[in-house]
Write a protein that holds these residues in place. Structure first.
Motif, PDB file in Angstrom:
ATOM      1  N   ALA A   6       7.441  -5.197  -9.231  1.00 12.43           N
ATOM      2  CA  ALA A   6       7.484  -4.307  -8.065  1.00 12.43           C
ATOM      3  C   ALA A   6       6.322  -4.596  -7.116  1.00 12.43           C
ATOM      4  O   ALA A   6       5.221  -4.936  -7.542  1.00 12.43           O
ATOM      5  CB  ALA A   6       7.436  -2.848  -8.517  1.00 12.43           C
ATOM      6  N   THR A   7       6.590  -4.453  -5.834  1.00 17.25           N
ATOM      7  CA  THR A   7       5.574  -4.653  -4.799  1.00 17.25           C
ATOM      8  C   THR A   7       4.834  -3.342  -4.574  1.00 17.25           C
ATOM      9  O   THR A   7       5.445  -2.324  -4.266  1.00 17.25           O
ATOM     10  CB  THR A   7       6.232  -5.112  -3.487  1.00 17.25           C
ATOM     11  N   SER A   8       3.519  -3.381  -4.726  1.00 20.08           N
ATOM     12  CA  SER A   8       2.675  -2.216  -4.507  1.00 20.08           C
ATOM     13  C   SER A   8       1.527  -2.618  -3.590  1.00 20.08           C
ATOM     14  O   SER A   8       0.676  -3.417  -3.978  1.00 20.08           O
ATOM     15  CB  SER A   8       2.116  -1.694  -5.840  1.00 20.08           C
ATOM     16  N   ILE A   9       1.515  -2.068  -2.393  1.00 22.85           N
ATOM     17  CA  ILE A   9       0.456  -2.403  -1.436  1.00 22.85           C
ATOM     18  C   ILE A   9      -0.910  -1.984  -1.982  1.00 22.85           C
ATOM     19  O   ILE A   9      -1.889  -2.725  -1.858  1.00 22.85           O
ATOM     20  CB  ILE A   9       0.720  -1.746  -0.062  1.00 22.85           C
ATOM     21  N   SER A  61      -2.578   6.298  -9.982  1.00 23.27           N
ATOM     22  CA  SER A  61      -3.209   6.564  -8.690  1.00 23.27           C
ATOM     23  C   SER A  61      -3.083   5.431  -7.671  1.00 23.27           C
ATOM     24  O   SER A  61      -2.881   5.696  -6.488  1.00 23.27           O
ATOM     25  CB  SER A  61      -4.688   6.892  -8.893  1.00 23.27           C
ATOM     26  N   ILE A  62      -3.198   4.190  -8.085  1.00 28.94           N
ATOM     27  CA  ILE A  62      -3.224   3.062  -7.148  1.00 28.94           C
ATOM     28  C   ILE A  62      -1.846   2.424  -6.981  1.00 28.94           C
ATOM     29  O   ILE A  62      -1.397   2.153  -5.860  1.00 28.94           O
ATOM     30  CB  ILE A  62      -4.239   1.987  -7.602  1.00 28.94           C
ATOM     31  N   VAL A  63      -1.152   2.188  -8.085  1.00 21.74           N
ATOM     32  CA  VAL A  63       0.143   1.492  -8.037  1.00 21.74           C
ATOM     33  C   VAL A  63       1.171   2.227  -7.173  1.00 21.74           C
ATOM     34  O   VAL A  63       1.914   1.578  -6.424  1.00 21.74           O
ATOM     35  CB  VAL A  63       0.675   1.222  -9.464  1.00 21.74           C
ATOM     36  N   PRO A  64       1.223   3.556  -7.180  1.00 23.15           N
ATOM     37  CA  PRO A  64       2.221   4.235  -6.326  1.00 23.15           C
ATOM     38  C   PRO A  64       1.968   4.099  -4.813  1.00 23.15           C
ATOM     39  O   PRO A  64       2.877   4.339  -4.025  1.00 23.15           O
ATOM     40  CB  PRO A  64       2.127   5.698  -6.743  1.00 23.15           C
ATOM     41  N   LEU A  65       0.761   3.701  -4.425  1.00 23.56           N
ATOM     42  CA  LEU A  65       0.448   3.582  -2.997  1.00 23.56           C
ATOM     43  C   LEU A  65       1.197   2.392  -2.403  1.00 23.56           C
ATOM     44  O   LEU A  65       0.934   1.241  -2.734  1.00 23.56           O
ATOM     45  CB  LEU A  65      -1.052   3.401  -2.786  1.00 23.56           C
ATOM     46  N   GLY A  66       2.133   2.660  -1.530  1.00 22.72           N
ATOM     47  CA  GLY A  66       2.907   1.590  -0.907  1.00 22.72           C
ATOM     48  C   GLY A  66       3.826   0.892  -1.872  1.00 22.72           C
ATOM     49  O   GLY A  66       3.982  -0.324  -1.813  1.00 22.72           O
TER      50      GLY A  66
END
Length: 174
Positions: free
Chosen positions: A69-72, A131-136
């Protein structure tokens, strides 16, 4: 047998890195300062050849793609750490292993840092995942899917753009 394949491809990769001179510290620093495009030309060549090979094997039914998955958020954090490590050490992960193989002991510090970073990532992963992976988070996507075209449209266009940059780099003496 897969270990043999891994050993052979690893040795071939190391030989290519050494022959392209991308293991040299001055090439690494030159890339970071955008004054020597040798490393970028090496990486872009590998991306074009790899894209053709992977999608040809996929279309022939030999392999299946298993996209991540792409995560910004993850890309920005991971890319920043990668860049900082490359700038501080003077080697990226692939070239650090090759440089150590050539006898450059300073690369061992980078490899030790990579191992420590991997251990820290494993320890912090539950926090990062929440916390970080869900961003974008864009899910499992590719550029051809986003554009709604065949990968055989995107790959030749990308190869032409890469060829243009190679021409430009050569013209500028980079």
């Amino acid at each position: 047998m897969s270990l043999v394949y891994g050993l052979v491809t690893g040795l071939l990769f190391g030989i290519l890195l050494q022959r392209a001179e991308v293991l040299r510290f001055d090439k690494q620093v030159g890339a970071l300062r955008l004054q020597d495009m040798t490393i970028f030309k090496f990486m872009l060549s590998a991306i074009v050849v790899g894209s053709v090979g992977i999608y040809l094997l996929k279309d022939l039914g030999v392999i299946q793609l298993n996209l991540k998955a792409t995560s910004i958020g993850a890309q920005v954090l991971g890319g920043s750490l990668f860049g900082i490590g490359w700038a501080v050490l003077g080697y990226c992960p692939g070239t650090a292993g090759g440089a150590l193989g050539e006898g450059r002991i300073d690369a061992a510090w980078g490899i030790a840092g990579m191992l420590a970073g991997a251990a820290l990532h494993a320890w912090a992963y539950p926090f990062l995942k929440a916390s970080i992976v869900p961003l974008g988070d864009f899910g499992k996507i590719t550029l051809p899917q986003v554009l709604g075209v065949s990968h055989w449209v995107v790959i030749p266009i990308f190869a032409i753009v890469v060829g243009f940059f190679f021409w430009l780099f050569e013209k500028k003496g980079l």
